[in-house]
Design a protein around this motif. Structure first.
Motif, PDB file in Angstrom:
ATOM      1  N   UNK A  47       0.782   2.254  17.950  1.00  0.00           N
ATOM      2  CA  UNK A  47      -0.568   2.815  18.010  1.00  0.00           C
ATOM      3  C   UNK A  47      -1.313   2.608  16.699  1.00  0.00           C
ATOM      4  N   UNK A  48      -0.608   2.707  15.573  1.00  0.00           N
ATOM      5  CA  UNK A  48      -1.265   2.560  14.285  1.00  0.00           C
ATOM      6  C   UNK A  48      -1.901   1.197  14.097  1.00  0.00           C
ATOM      7  N   UNK A  49      -1.278   0.167  14.631  1.00  0.00           N
ATOM      8  CA  UNK A  49      -1.819  -1.189  14.565  1.00  0.00           C
ATOM      9  C   UNK A  49      -3.207  -1.214  15.224  1.00  0.00           C
ATOM     10  N   UNK A  50      -3.300  -0.575  16.413  1.00  0.00           N
ATOM     11  CA  UNK A  50      -4.567  -0.570  17.148  1.00  0.00           C
ATOM     12  C   UNK A  50      -5.587   0.373  16.511  1.00  0.00           C
ATOM     13  N   UNK A  51      -5.129   1.525  16.051  1.00  0.00           N
ATOM     14  CA  UNK A  51      -6.037   2.577  15.618  1.00  0.00           C
ATOM     15  C   UNK A  51      -6.547   2.377  14.191  1.00  0.00           C
ATOM     16  N   UNK A  52      -5.700   1.832  13.312  1.00  0.00           N
ATOM     17  CA  UNK A  52      -6.056   1.753  11.897  1.00  0.00           C
ATOM     18  C   UNK A  52      -6.284   0.335  11.399  1.00  0.00           C
ATOM     19  N   UNK A  53      -5.789  -0.653  12.132  1.00  0.00           N
ATOM     20  CA  UNK A  53      -6.019  -2.035  11.756  1.00  0.00           C
ATOM     21  C   UNK A  53      -5.346  -2.426  10.449  1.00  0.00           C
ATOM     22  N   UNK A  54      -5.988  -3.381   9.746  1.00  0.00           N
ATOM     23  CA  UNK A  54      -5.412  -3.949   8.518  1.00  0.00           C
ATOM     24  C   UNK A  54      -6.425  -3.906   7.385  1.00  0.00           C
ATOM     25  N   UNK A  55      -6.986  -2.749   7.137  1.00  0.00           N
ATOM     26  CA  UNK A  55      -8.015  -2.611   6.111  1.00  0.00           C
ATOM     27  C   UNK A  55      -7.395  -2.463   4.726  1.00  0.00           C
ATOM     28  N   UNK A  56      -8.262  -2.669   3.715  1.00  0.00           N
ATOM     29  CA  UNK A  56      -7.828  -2.410   2.352  1.00  0.00           C
ATOM     30  C   UNK A  56      -7.473  -3.671   1.589  1.00  0.00           C
ATOM     31  N   UNK A  57      -7.063  -3.449   0.331  1.00  0.00           N
ATOM     32  CA  UNK A  57      -6.689  -4.548  -0.527  1.00  0.00           C
ATOM     33  C   UNK A  57      -5.292  -5.063  -0.250  1.00  0.00           C
ATOM     34  N   UNK A  58      -4.808  -5.906  -1.149  1.00  0.00           N
ATOM     35  CA  UNK A  58      -3.508  -6.544  -0.958  1.00  0.00           C
ATOM     36  C   UNK A  58      -2.387  -5.512  -0.899  1.00  0.00           C
ATOM     37  N   UNK A  59      -2.402  -4.539  -1.822  1.00  0.00           N
ATOM     38  CA  UNK A  59      -1.356  -3.524  -1.826  1.00  0.00           C
ATOM     39  C   UNK A  59      -1.363  -2.703  -0.561  1.00  0.00           C
ATOM     40  N   UNK A  60      -2.549  -2.344  -0.073  1.00  0.00           N
ATOM     41  CA  UNK A  60      -2.671  -1.554   1.147  1.00  0.00           C
ATOM     42  C   UNK A  60      -2.153  -2.330   2.350  1.00  0.00           C
ATOM     43  N   UNK A  61      -2.528  -3.588   2.458  1.00  0.00           N
ATOM     44  CA  UNK A  61      -2.085  -4.392   3.598  1.00  0.00           C
ATOM     45  C   UNK A  61      -0.581  -4.640   3.551  1.00  0.00           C
ATOM     46  N   UNK A  62      -0.047  -4.804   2.361  1.00  0.00           N
ATOM     47  CA  UNK A  62       1.403  -4.978   2.227  1.00  0.00           C
ATOM     48  C   UNK A  62       2.132  -3.737   2.728  1.00  0.00           C
ATOM     49  N   UNK A  63       1.669  -2.561   2.337  1.00  0.00           N
ATOM     50  CA  UNK A  63       2.340  -1.335   2.739  1.00  0.00           C
ATOM     51  C   UNK A  63       2.193  -1.073   4.234  1.00  0.00           C
ATOM     52  N   UNK A  64       1.052  -1.417   4.794  1.00  0.00           N
ATOM     53  CA  UNK A  64       0.901  -1.256   6.244  1.00  0.00           C
ATOM     54  C   UNK A  64       1.833  -2.206   6.987  1.00  0.00           C
ATOM     55  N   UNK A  65       2.031  -3.399   6.440  1.00  0.00           N
ATOM     56  CA  UNK A  65       2.985  -4.327   7.046  1.00  0.00           C
ATOM     57  C   UNK A  65       4.396  -3.741   7.000  1.00  0.00           C
ATOM     58  N   UNK A  66       4.759  -3.126   5.872  1.00  0.00           N
ATOM     59  CA  UNK A  66       6.073  -2.493   5.773  1.00  0.00           C
ATOM     60  C   UNK A  66       6.193  -1.333   6.764  1.00  0.00           C
ATOM     61  N   UNK A  67       5.132  -0.564   6.908  1.00  0.00           N
ATOM     62  CA  UNK A  67       5.164   0.566   7.836  1.00  0.00           C
ATOM     63  C   UNK A  67       5.425   0.111   9.269  1.00  0.00           C
ATOM     64  N   UNK A  68       4.885  -1.045   9.623  1.00  0.00           N
ATOM     65  CA  UNK A  68       4.886  -1.474  11.022  1.00  0.00           C
ATOM     66  C   UNK A  68       5.994  -2.460  11.363  1.00  0.00           C
ATOM     67  N   UNK A  69       6.936  -2.620  10.466  1.00  0.00           N
ATOM     68  CA  UNK A  69       7.997  -3.588  10.735  1.00  0.00           C
ATOM     69  C   UNK A  69       9.160  -2.988  11.516  1.00  0.00           C
ATOM     70  N   UNK A  70       9.068  -1.700  11.873  1.00  0.00           N
ATOM     71  CA  UNK A  70      10.170  -1.028  12.552  1.00  0.00           C
ATOM     72  C   UNK A  70      10.639  -1.707  13.831  1.00  0.00           C
ATOM     73  N   UNK A  71       9.733  -2.048  14.773  1.00  0.00           N
ATOM     74  CA  UNK A  71      10.188  -2.713  16.005  1.00  0.00           C
ATOM     75  C   UNK A  71      10.867  -4.054  15.735  1.00  0.00           C
ATOM     76  N   UNK A  72      10.305  -4.851  14.805  1.00  0.00           N
ATOM     77  CA  UNK A  72      10.928  -6.141  14.483  1.00  0.00           C
ATOM     78  C   UNK A  72      12.279  -5.923  13.808  1.00  0.00           C
ATOM     79  N   UNK A  73      12.362  -4.907  12.948  1.00  0.00           N
ATOM     80  CA  UNK A  73      13.642  -4.612  12.307  1.00  0.00           C
ATOM     81  C   UNK A  73      14.692  -4.242  13.345  1.00  0.00           C
ATOM     82  N   UNK A  74      14.293  -3.467  14.343  1.00  0.00           N
ATOM     83  CA  UNK A  74      15.237  -3.095  15.400  1.00  0.00           C
ATOM     84  C   UNK A  74      15.705  -4.320  16.179  1.00  0.00           C
ATOM     85  N   UNK A  75      14.779  -5.252  16.456  1.00  0.00           N
ATOM     86  CA  UNK A  75      15.153  -6.481  17.163  1.00  0.00           C
ATOM     87  C   UNK A  75      16.123  -7.309  16.330  1.00  0.00           C
TER      88      UNK A  75
END
Length: 455
Positions: free
Chosen positions: A317-345
């Motif tokens: 849901x966060x991908x859809x609701x919050x998108x990928x806004x912000x600077x490089x550090x912000x986008x990096x951290x959002x990528x880390x936040x959203x890697x859970x499903x891929x990590x599980x795979x």
């Protein structure tokens, strides 16, 4: 068939190895930034300024009263003990109110709340049956706060968020009072309590929070990314929450979100407001931090349900609701936040490859004609990943050990497998729930309040 299974195992292992390498390098960068920052502060900041302790903070220049929001659904077993302990630990010198939300179809929780006849407790009965979402309950607490502010003729200074099973720290109220006007919010570390009856399931939360709130949030703040709120042990600047409410038709908490606390921290960052992540010892000579403590789920099914809510709310849901806004550090951290499903795979793929290779090794030992594939790239990746995995395990053990002692630090090593297994099942459950149409209800777990902290 003798060559097909080895080929399948090799392809699965290669896919997992590439993914693990990318994740490991990502984690290694966080480690390097953390230790570099810590060394720099040791050589500069701490040589010029004395270390701060919560017990020695100066009184705030701007006084004010605090509102504590405690949403409750099916919490009859714990809410009474939590409220009594909170009142006892906060004491009578501070100006605060505990707003406790409950539902008309939850008589046990209602009875436990109303049994405590204390003017500092404000029971807030929601107008509809539960459970809805935690955010919906918080919005009704916010409406009750508006009524209280109108009656008092002055706004609250801050809104503090806690859950019905939390053990508050006696110094958190003066700490929030001193710091909350410096940014949009203040977040304290969350320190799960050790459950002797659930060393492995409940204990894996201790490992994850020790590393996340001991290192990762520190780095997140350092690279200029927004610090997500944990939903407990955090104080929101009243003015900042009012600004968010104004953007959302008077409802500061998004009732459609399963992770409203996480999203709130990122929204504050988008508004240009800092969330201060504060790790501060309570007193001089003691390593114990001012933190929010509590028991986490102790059964496998409950842990999967909770983790599924986090993964669903943040990664899907966060991908859809919050998108990928912000600077490089912000986008990096959002990528880390959203890697859970891929990590599980990747984990599932890696375990499958390991299982197949184990079966092939056994078959070869028994004399079966097995043709082993020779993959130089895979062999190189496995060696590199083995080194990085050793480092990763050492980091997990180190941070758990610093928080809970040597014994728990050592237990953190095998508990990695437990956490990985829970993550795989949680990601699958989160995906199914995300693809299910319709509103999501409050998918909470049963809670326990520790006997040793009861007032």
């Amino acid at each position: 068939m003798s060559s097909l299974l080895p080929a399948i195992a090799a392809e699965l292992a290669l896919f997992a190895a590439v993914g693990f390498l990318l994740f490991a390098l990502d984690d290694l960068l966080v480690d390097l930034l953390y230790f570099t920052r810590r060394l720099w502060r040791h050589l500069t900041v701490y040589r010029r300024y004395p270390r701060a302790f919560a017990s020695r903070l100066d009184a705030p220049a701007t006084p004010g009263w605090m509102a504590v929001f405690i949403p409750a659904w099916d919490e009859g077993a714990v809410i009474g003990d939590m409220l009594r302990t909170t009142l006892e630990r906060y004491g009578t010198s501070a100006d605060y109110l505990l707003f406790v939300g409950h539902y008309p179809n939850d008589p046990k929780t209602t009875a436990a709340i109303t049994a405590l006849r204390d003017s500092r407790i404000v029971p807030v009965l929601l107008p509809h049956a539960g459970p809805t979402t935690k955010a919906d309950c918080l919005n009704h607490l916010h409406a009750a706060l508006l009524d209280e502010e109108a009656a008092r003729g002055r706004l609250a200074k801050a809104i503090i968020l806690h859950d019905a099973e939390d053990v508050v720290h006696p110094l958190e109220l003066p700490l929030f009072d001193a710091l909350v006007l410096r940014g949009g919010a203040v977040q304290l570390p969350v320190v799960p309590l050790i459950d002797a009856a659930s060393r492995w399931i409940g204990g894996h939360y201790c490992d994850e929070f020790a590393e996340a709130h001991g290192k990762e949030l520190v780095v997140r703040e350092a690279v200029g990314a927004a610090v997500p709120l944990a939903g407990v042990g955090c104080a929101l600047n009243r003015e900042a929450l009012g600004r968010i409410a104004a953007y959302q038709d008077g409802r500061p908490f998004d009732a459609d979100s399963q992770t409203e606390d996480y999203e709130l921290g990122l929204k504050l960052g988008q508004m240009g407001l800092r969330t201060l992540f504060v790790r501060i010892p309570a007193t001089a000579g003691s390593p114990a931090m001012v933190a929010s403590r509590g028991h986490f789920p102790g059964s496998f099914s409950a842990a999967v349900r909770q983790k599924a809510r986090w993964i669903g709310g943040i990664a899907f849901s966060g991908w859809d609701r919050l998108g990928w806004r912000g600077g490089l550090g912000e986008r990096w951290m959002r990528l880390r936040d959203r890697r859970g499903p891929l990590a599980a795979l990747l984990l599932l793929t890696g375990y499958a490859a390991f299982f197949l290779f184990a079966q092939l090794w056994i078959a070869a030992r028994l004399g079966a004609p097995v043709t082993w594939p020779h993959e130089p790239l895979l062999e190189t990746l496995l060696v590199i990943n083995a080194v990085l995995l050793t480092w990763r395990v050492a980091m997990r053990a180190l941070f758990t050990g610093m928080t809970y002692g040597l014994a728990e630090g050592l237990r953190a090593v095998p508990r990695l497998v437990v956490g990985n297994t829970i993550a795989i099942f949680a990601a699958w459950r989160a995906l199914k729930l995300h693809l299910t149409p319709g509103p999501k209800a409050w998918d909470k777990t049963d809670h326990v309040f520790p006997r040793e902290y009861r007032a």
